[in-house]
Design an enzyme around this catalytic site. Structure first.
Site, short mmCIF file in Angstrom:
data_model
loop_
_atom_site.label_atom_id
_atom_site.label_comp_id
_atom_site.label_asym_id
_atom_site.label_seq_id
_atom_site.Cartn_x
_atom_site.Cartn_y
_atom_site.Cartn_z
N GLY A 1 0.85 -1.09 0.00
CA GLY A 1 -0.02 -0.03 0.04
C GLY A 1 0.93 1.11 -0.02
CG ASP A 2 3.55 1.57 3.17
OD1 ASP A 2 2.38 2.26 3.39
OD2 ASP A 2 4.07 0.93 3.84
#
Length: 315
Positions: free
Chosen positions: A251-252
């Site tokens: 997600g980062d």
């Protein structure tokens, strides 16, 4: 240039096992150590793709020194703010089918002076930044409105700020109206106070946040891709990875690709495609490794400006 703030960074140790059996002794098939924390991962992903970034983070104890060494090795420009406590060590146990078990330490107990120094360092290194990004959980002792304070100060000088967090820090930041937020499915449900079983539920929740003053809501949905919502658009993107190795940091990487696209003048759809591509590439890699340009090749991304909002989402 993109400046990231990670109030609670970590050393991320990934341990690979054939199968995890609770209460048993395991012989690891391998391991790796990476600098961690959501904002750190965003900066790592940007640096790996040759984009300009600076990571601001607290550093303390032997783990803090190791964290800075790892960032140097990764070519990530960083500003370490000295703190009395030790940076946390997080452990991920990864099985061959991609199942990941995480053990996260709480992190150092920051003082008011240390929190103020983090904010000052972030503002000092982001005067000309395209985006200021604040990510992740807060260290013990840090006020729940830390991100909200950053949002107010960055907006006050005309900058753009993105937030990726959860719980009380995320709620406080949203009230301060950042330009962009990037919750995952569960974090968005927590933020709005009810479950979101379909893509339309996610869309409606995002639109409510847009009505409250957020310009862009980008929701990462794991295997279901990501949804980007503005006042004028709803865009869905997805990439299928048949055999994921690790979801840590995906997600980062998605957020890093999205912001890189937006800061490069791409359309919202193009930026979302870039984000989903970077996130998908991350799950093909071991531990919390971030993708290089070579890792992006051969991953198709499906993009729709008219997504099927009746689609049920995986949990």
């Amino acid at each position: 240039m993109i400046t990231t703030l990670t109030p609670n960074p970590s050393i991320d140790r990934a341990v690979f096992v054939d199968a995890l059996d609770r209460g048993e002794v395991h012989r690891a098939a391998g391991s790796r150590v990476d600098p961690g924390g959501k904002g750190v991962n965003v900066s790592r992903a940007l640096a790996a793709q040759g984009a300009a970034t600076t990571a601001v983070l607290p550093v303390g104890g032997p783990e803090g020194r190791l964290l800075e060494e790892l960032l140097d090795e990764a070519g990530v420009d960083h500003v370490g703010v000295p703190v009395a406590g030790m940076v946390r060590m997080n452990i991920s146990i990864l099985e061959p089918d991609g199942t990941t078990t995480k053990l996260n330490e709480p992190g150092p107990d920051l003082t008011t002076a240390e929190v103020d120094a983090l904010l000052a360092a972030t503002l000092g290194r982001s005067a000309d930044a395209d985006w200021v990004v604040a990510c992740g959980s807060l260290s013990p002792g840090a006020p729940a409105d830390l991100y909200a304070a950053l949002v107010s100060r960055v907006r006050g000088r005309g900058g753009r700020v993105a937030i990726d967090s959860s719980g009380a820090p995320m709620a406080a930041a949203v009230a301060a109206r950042p330009h962009l937020i990037k919750p995952n499915h569960e974090e968005l449900a927590e933020l709005v106070g009810h479950s979101l079983p379909t893509l339309d539920d996610v869309h409606r929740a995002a639109k409510d946040l847009i009505s409250a003053g957020i310009e862009v809501v980008a929701v990462s949905l794991g295997a279901d891709g990501a949804l980007l919502v503005t006042d004028a658009e709803v865009i869905h993107a997805r990439a299928t990875i048949p055999a994921p190795l690790s979801t840590v940091g995906a997600g980062d990487c998605m957020l890093a690709g999205l912001l890189h696209g937006l800061s490069s003048g791409r359309t919202n759809g193009e930026a979302l495609s870039t984000g989903v591509l970077w996130g998908a590439a991350a799950v093909t890699l071991p531990g919390s490794r971030v993708p290089s340009p070579a890792d992006l090749r051969g991953i198709p991304v499906e993009l729709s400006h008219t997504p099927d909002l009746t689609r049920s989402l995986a949990h």
